[in-house]
Scaffold this motif. Sequence first.
Motif, PDB file in Angstrom:
ATOM      1  N   ARG A  41       0.925  -1.402   0.110  1.00 39.78           N
ATOM      2  CA  ARG A  41       0.011   0.151  -0.103  1.00 39.78           C
ATOM      3  C   ARG A  41       0.897   1.257   0.174  1.00 39.78           C
ATOM      4  O   ARG A  41       1.839   1.394   0.720  1.00 39.78           O
ATOM      5  N   ILE A  42       0.572   2.167  -1.106  1.00 39.02           N
ATOM      6  CA  ILE A  42       1.520   3.389  -1.009  1.00 39.02           C
ATOM      7  C   ILE A  42       0.319   4.465  -0.905  1.00 39.02           C
ATOM      8  O   ILE A  42      -0.444   4.455  -1.685  1.00 39.02           O
ATOM      9  N   ASP A  43       0.516   5.426  -0.350  1.00 35.81           N
ATOM     10  CA  ASP A  43      -0.326   6.475  -0.395  1.00 35.81           C
ATOM     11  C   ASP A  43       0.404   7.632  -1.453  1.00 35.81           C
ATOM     12  O   ASP A  43       1.236   7.902  -1.665  1.00 35.81           O
ATOM     13  N   LEU A  44      -1.088   7.816  -2.356  1.00 36.52           N
ATOM     14  CA  LEU A  44      -0.664   8.566  -3.515  1.00 36.52           C
ATOM     15  C   LEU A  44      -1.241   9.821  -3.076  1.00 36.52           C
ATOM     16  O   LEU A  44      -2.078  10.375  -3.971  1.00 36.52           O
ATOM     17  N   GLY A  45      -1.018  10.601  -2.222  1.00 35.48           N
ATOM     18  CA  GLY A  45      -1.480  11.811  -2.157  1.00 35.48           C
ATOM     19  C   GLY A  45      -1.008  12.953  -2.927  1.00 35.48           C
ATOM     20  O   GLY A  45      -1.780  13.851  -3.538  1.00 35.48           O
ATOM     21  N   ASP A  46       0.250  12.777  -3.439  1.00 34.17           N
ATOM     22  CA  ASP A  46       0.644  13.872  -4.393  1.00 34.17           C
ATOM     23  C   ASP A  46       0.811  13.158  -6.028  1.00 34.17           C
ATOM     24  O   ASP A  46       1.940  12.741  -6.357  1.00 34.17           O
TER      25      ASP A  46
END
Length: 103
Positions: A41-46
């Motif tokens: 799981r990778i946070d793709l905020g930007d």
Amino acid sequence: MRILDAHKALILTVLLTGIFVLSLLSLKLSSNNIAQEKEIRIDLGDVDLLEEILENQERELAENTSIETHKAFNEADNPSPQDPSTNPVTETTQGRKTETADR
């Protein structure tokens, strides 16, 4: 009670069938563990920042990559001096043709 050949055959058949079934079950269970997908799981905020990084990497690859071709050539156009078919042929005093190349 005496053990007959038919009883021996039955025991042997049951044991071999049991071994076969257990080995297939073991293979099926081991393949299920391998087939499971692992999740990261990778946070793709930007997302914009990630797209910009990808574009920069693509540009760097395009700049650093040069197209090279193989340096192949047709050897039939340039016969080697060792080729007997290209050696000059001379006539001797007896009228026979001989090759001038040393053998």
